[in-house]
Design a protein around this motif. Structure first.
Motif, PDB file in Angstrom:
ATOM      1  N   TYR A  79      15.015 -26.422 -33.234  1.00 52.88           N
ATOM      2  CA  TYR A  79      13.726 -25.978 -32.708  1.00 52.88           C
ATOM      3  C   TYR A  79      12.690 -25.831 -33.825  1.00 52.88           C
ATOM      4  CZ  TYR A  79      10.188 -23.765 -29.950  1.00 52.88           C
ATOM      5  OH  TYR A  79       8.997 -23.507 -29.331  1.00 52.88           O
ATOM      6  N   SER A 108      22.873 -33.440 -24.787  1.00 56.68           N
ATOM      7  CA  SER A 108      21.880 -32.410 -24.447  1.00 56.68           C
ATOM      8  C   SER A 108      21.251 -32.726 -23.095  1.00 56.68           C
ATOM      9  CB  SER A 108      20.782 -32.351 -25.521  1.00 56.68           C
ATOM     10  OG  SER A 108      21.326 -32.398 -26.824  1.00 56.68           O
ATOM     11  N   ARG A 111      23.721 -31.847 -20.446  1.00 58.01           N
ATOM     12  CA  ARG A 111      23.768 -30.396 -20.228  1.00 58.01           C
ATOM     13  C   ARG A 111      22.560 -29.904 -19.417  1.00 58.01           C
ATOM     14  NH1 ARG A 111      26.418 -30.317 -25.520  1.00 58.01           N
ATOM     15  NH2 ARG A 111      24.412 -30.465 -26.561  1.00 58.01           N
ATOM     16  N   ILE A 264      15.640 -33.943 -24.251  1.00 58.18           N
ATOM     17  CA  ILE A 264      15.521 -33.350 -22.916  1.00 58.18           C
ATOM     18  C   ILE A 264      14.060 -33.258 -22.478  1.00 58.18           C
ATOM     19  CG2 ILE A 264      17.679 -32.045 -23.166  1.00 58.18           C
ATOM     20  CD1 ILE A 264      16.053 -29.488 -23.433  1.00 58.18           C
TER      21      ILE A 264
ATOM     22  N   PRO B 268      13.991 -34.042 -18.230  1.00 60.63           N
ATOM     23  CA  PRO B 268      14.961 -33.086 -17.663  1.00 60.63           C
ATOM     24  C   PRO B 268      14.573 -31.629 -17.859  1.00 60.63           C
ATOM     25  CG  PRO B 268      16.118 -34.876 -18.757  1.00 60.63           C
ATOM     26  CD  PRO B 268      14.651 -35.092 -19.028  1.00 60.63           C
ATOM     27  N   ILE B 269      13.919 -31.296 -18.973  1.00 63.74           N
ATOM     28  CA  ILE B 269      13.572 -29.896 -19.225  1.00 63.74           C
ATOM     29  C   ILE B 269      12.635 -29.348 -18.152  1.00 63.74           C
ATOM     30  CG2 ILE B 269      11.560 -30.313 -20.706  1.00 63.74           C
ATOM     31  CD1 ILE B 269      12.543 -28.014 -22.501  1.00 63.74           C
ATOM     32  N   LEU B 271      12.860 -29.617 -15.085  1.00 62.76           N
ATOM     33  CA  LEU B 271      13.605 -29.210 -13.887  1.00 62.76           C
ATOM     34  C   LEU B 271      14.125 -27.779 -13.985  1.00 62.76           C
ATOM     35  CD1 LEU B 271      15.868 -32.393 -13.545  1.00 62.76           C
ATOM     36  CD2 LEU B 271      13.675 -31.992 -12.428  1.00 62.76           C
ATOM     37  N   LEU B 272      14.024 -27.192 -15.160  1.00 64.92           N
ATOM     38  CA  LEU B 272      14.733 -25.927 -15.418  1.00 64.92           C
ATOM     39  C   LEU B 272      13.787 -24.744 -15.501  1.00 64.92           C
ATOM     40  CD1 LEU B 272      17.123 -27.378 -18.118  1.00 64.92           C
ATOM     41  CD2 LEU B 272      17.713 -26.773 -15.776  1.00 64.92           C
ATOM     42  N   GLU B 276      10.486 -22.897 -22.710  1.00 64.32           N
ATOM     43  CA  GLU B 276      10.807 -24.150 -23.401  1.00 64.32           C
ATOM     44  C   GLU B 276      11.625 -23.909 -24.681  1.00 64.32           C
ATOM     45  OE1 GLU B 276       7.564 -25.972 -25.826  1.00 64.32           O
ATOM     46  OE2 GLU B 276       7.552 -27.411 -24.171  1.00 64.32           O
ATOM     47  N   GLU B 277      11.198 -22.968 -25.491  1.00 69.19           N
ATOM     48  CA  GLU B 277      11.908 -22.703 -26.749  1.00 69.19           C
ATOM     49  C   GLU B 277      13.353 -22.294 -26.487  1.00 69.19           C
ATOM     50  OE1 GLU B 277      10.067 -20.020 -29.514  1.00 69.19           O
ATOM     51  OE2 GLU B 277      11.918 -19.731 -30.646  1.00 69.19           O
ATOM     52  N   LEU B 279      15.190 -22.913 -23.842  1.00 66.17           N
ATOM     53  CA  LEU B 279      15.958 -24.030 -23.290  1.00 66.17           C
ATOM     54  C   LEU B 279      16.369 -25.003 -24.386  1.00 66.17           C
ATOM     55  CD1 LEU B 279      13.910 -24.648 -20.027  1.00 66.17           C
ATOM     56  CD2 LEU B 279      16.303 -23.912 -20.144  1.00 66.17           C
ATOM     57  N   ILE B 280      15.458 -25.283 -25.310  1.00 62.51           N
ATOM     58  CA  ILE B 280      15.780 -26.217 -26.394  1.00 62.51           C
ATOM     59  C   ILE B 280      16.878 -25.619 -27.279  1.00 62.51           C
ATOM     60  CG2 ILE B 280      14.876 -27.308 -28.491  1.00 62.51           C
ATOM     61  CD1 ILE B 280      12.237 -27.704 -26.900  1.00 62.51           C
ATOM     62  N   ARG B 281      16.743 -24.337 -27.586  1.00 64.09           N
ATOM     63  CA  ARG B 281      17.777 -23.688 -28.418  1.00 64.09           C
ATOM     64  C   ARG B 281      19.130 -23.670 -27.712  1.00 64.09           C
ATOM     65  NH1 ARG B 281      15.771 -21.346 -33.029  1.00 64.09           N
ATOM     66  NH2 ARG B 281      13.590 -20.684 -33.020  1.00 64.09           N
ATOM     67  N   GLN B 282      19.110 -23.516 -26.395  1.00 58.23           N
ATOM     68  CA  GLN B 282      20.358 -23.384 -25.635  1.00 58.23           C
ATOM     69  C   GLN B 282      21.040 -24.729 -25.392  1.00 58.23           C
ATOM     70  OE1 GLN B 282      19.569 -21.814 -21.705  1.00 58.23           O
ATOM     71  NE2 GLN B 282      21.609 -22.328 -20.943  1.00 58.23           N
ATOM     72  N   LEU B 283      20.241 -25.772 -25.126  1.00 61.40           N
ATOM     73  CA  LEU B 283      20.802 -27.020 -24.594  1.00 61.40           C
ATOM     74  C   LEU B 283      20.904 -28.151 -25.605  1.00 61.40           C
ATOM     75  CD1 LEU B 283      18.835 -26.994 -21.238  1.00 61.40           C
ATOM     76  CD2 LEU B 283      21.278 -26.522 -21.516  1.00 61.40           C
ATOM     77  N   VAL B 284      20.011 -28.198 -26.585  1.00 53.96           N
ATOM     78  CA  VAL B 284      19.947 -29.369 -27.477  1.00 53.96           C
ATOM     79  C   VAL B 284      20.994 -29.240 -28.582  1.00 53.96           C
ATOM     80  CG1 VAL B 284      18.496 -30.756 -28.967  1.00 53.96           C
ATOM     81  CG2 VAL B 284      17.529 -29.742 -26.915  1.00 53.96           C
TER      82      VAL B 284
END
Lengths: 284, 284
Positions: A79, A108, A111, A264, B268-269, B271-272, B276-277, B279-284
């Motif tokens: 990030y 990613s 996921r 993503i 895809p992001i 849809l969630l 944003e920050e 989600l990126i930290r969690q998924l990427v």
């Protein structure tokens, strides 16, 4: 579009082949780490360099308005890299796609899609069997180790064990080396098995795979079960993802959507060659 | 954001649950097909109507600046629907996400991602075992059939057979019905087995699944193998996908990216729920 390659290791060489096979991309040259970046004439550059060199190369190229793609793989720093490159890309009207490999990268995306389909649940990412670069480097640094290869073995539910194949230095004590290895931060929390071998020549260093599983609820209904798995040649897939993402980078630049993106944040259609209408008719 | 539901069958009811479980969405009402659309006050409407009614409802809502999401599933007509709704959406500054189910829908995203990872190769989409709506409707229309359920059975490599469970009308001749069934355009080209039963009560009509496989080359290297599979409650997953896509529709409208989109055109992001920050930290 014209795409150049910076760095000519396993990934750079595979990327060259991917570009030669792409119907819509022209190879704009292969550059070594210490080449003069001013001579690069390309719409985008694939940064096939060590991960820690990505940020400075990306900034230098983005400042020239050239898009970049990397496969930066230190998850905890992704990030921050995005924020750092976003500012430079926006200022110089370019696009950077970061962490574009398979994990981080296409995994990613899987996921994120899994989370959108099954919002309540748990996802497990199981890697391997395959070589872990980070663990291999750590094993090679242990005193008494001449050469090493650390395999990641999936045990299920996101748990992994390590099989470390080691060629010992002459006179090294296997028990001592094993104790040092198991105490190393890379190995201390996983089940680790050290196996002494004469040579690493018979091991596959590019074979890898992943198995992603998500179980949970959609619309409040339980027992929804999703799986994504692959068995792959690692550098070939990583390079292919980078080439596909270079396509997306150039298209976003054309649409003036400047900035830095993880995978993503990209529409999947932007990764593919060819006409939008044809792709929608073929894939949707 | 405020999301309304139009249509209250299997999908509409599941969508209601999905919205109630979504942390960022407020249910803006459930409307029946013949309700007055002028009373709808929502950012987006989920069109949980029969597929053939999607286009007219979508146009009526888009003209009021309200975003729409549907799971239109006649593959051959998807591109034309997109073009038709795109014009209306652009004119009235709204966004329509079309064909947002699992196939077309999330399977389309998997096919697009697979193609970007392995550009040279072949993809097989294997459905089931599960009920085929289209084949069930066709079987029910055969003279002598009182009730029917057509199961799609995957035979591998994208080939499917049909198991048609039939309750006969009194006095109907099973052999005659079977001959008519096998001659029907829906069944003529597949291996079809008719099974006469007393009742369909013991069958699962919402159980379904898919297994997508792609084999081919990345960066010119062969034997890359990708798989995506799931076992799901069908309306629960379809409704969940629609709710996730409603989120993307409203976000695209906020970004003034008006128009009509299939799922392969969405990041895809989008849809969630959530930041944003994070989600990126969690998924990427």
């Amino acid at each position: 579009m014209k795409i150049a390659i910076l760095g000519y290791g396993n990934i750079g060489r595979a990327a060259e082949q991917a570009i030669l096979l792409a119907p819509d991309i022209e190879l704009a040259g292969v550059y070594h780490h210490n080449d003069n970046l001013d001579t690069i004439d390309a719409d985008a550059v694939l940064l096939c360099t060590p991960t820690r060199e990505v940020e400075s190369f990306a900034k230098a190229l983005l400042q020239k308005g050239i898009c970049t793609v990397d496969s930066f793989d230190i998850h905890q720093q992704i990030y921050d890299l995005r924020q750092s490159l976003k500012a430079v890309a926006e200022e110089h009207k370019a696009v950077s796609v970061i962490s574009a490999g398979w994990d981080p990268g296409s995994d990613s995306v899987a996921r994120a899609m899994f989370l959108s389909l099954v919002p309540q649940g748990v996802t497990y990412t199981n890697f391997g069997p395959g070589r872990s670069m980070g663990h291999t480097v750590a094993a090679k640094a242990i005193p008494g180790v001449k050469d090493a290869l650390s395999m990641t073995i999936p045990m299920g539910k996101g748990v992994h064990s390590r099989e470390v194949y080691v060629v010992l230095e002459e006179g090294a004590d296997a028990k001592e080396v094993e104790a040092l290895l198991k105490a190393d931060a890379y190995f201390a929390s996983d089940e680790t098995k050290m196996i002494v071998v004469e040579s690493l020549d018979s091991f596959c260093t590019v074979c890898h795979g992943v198995h992603l599983v998500r179980d949970g609820e959609s619309s409040g209904v339980a027992n929804q079960h999703l799986e994504f798995s692959m068995r792959i040649n690692n550098p070939a897939l990583t390079a292919q993802v980078m080439v596909s993402c270079a396509r997306a980078a150039v298209r976003l630049q054309q649409k003036q959507q400047y900035g830095a993106y993880t995978m993503i944040e990209l529409p999947p259609i932007a990764l593919l060659p060819g006409d939008e209408e044809q792709l929608i008719r073929q894939l949707v």
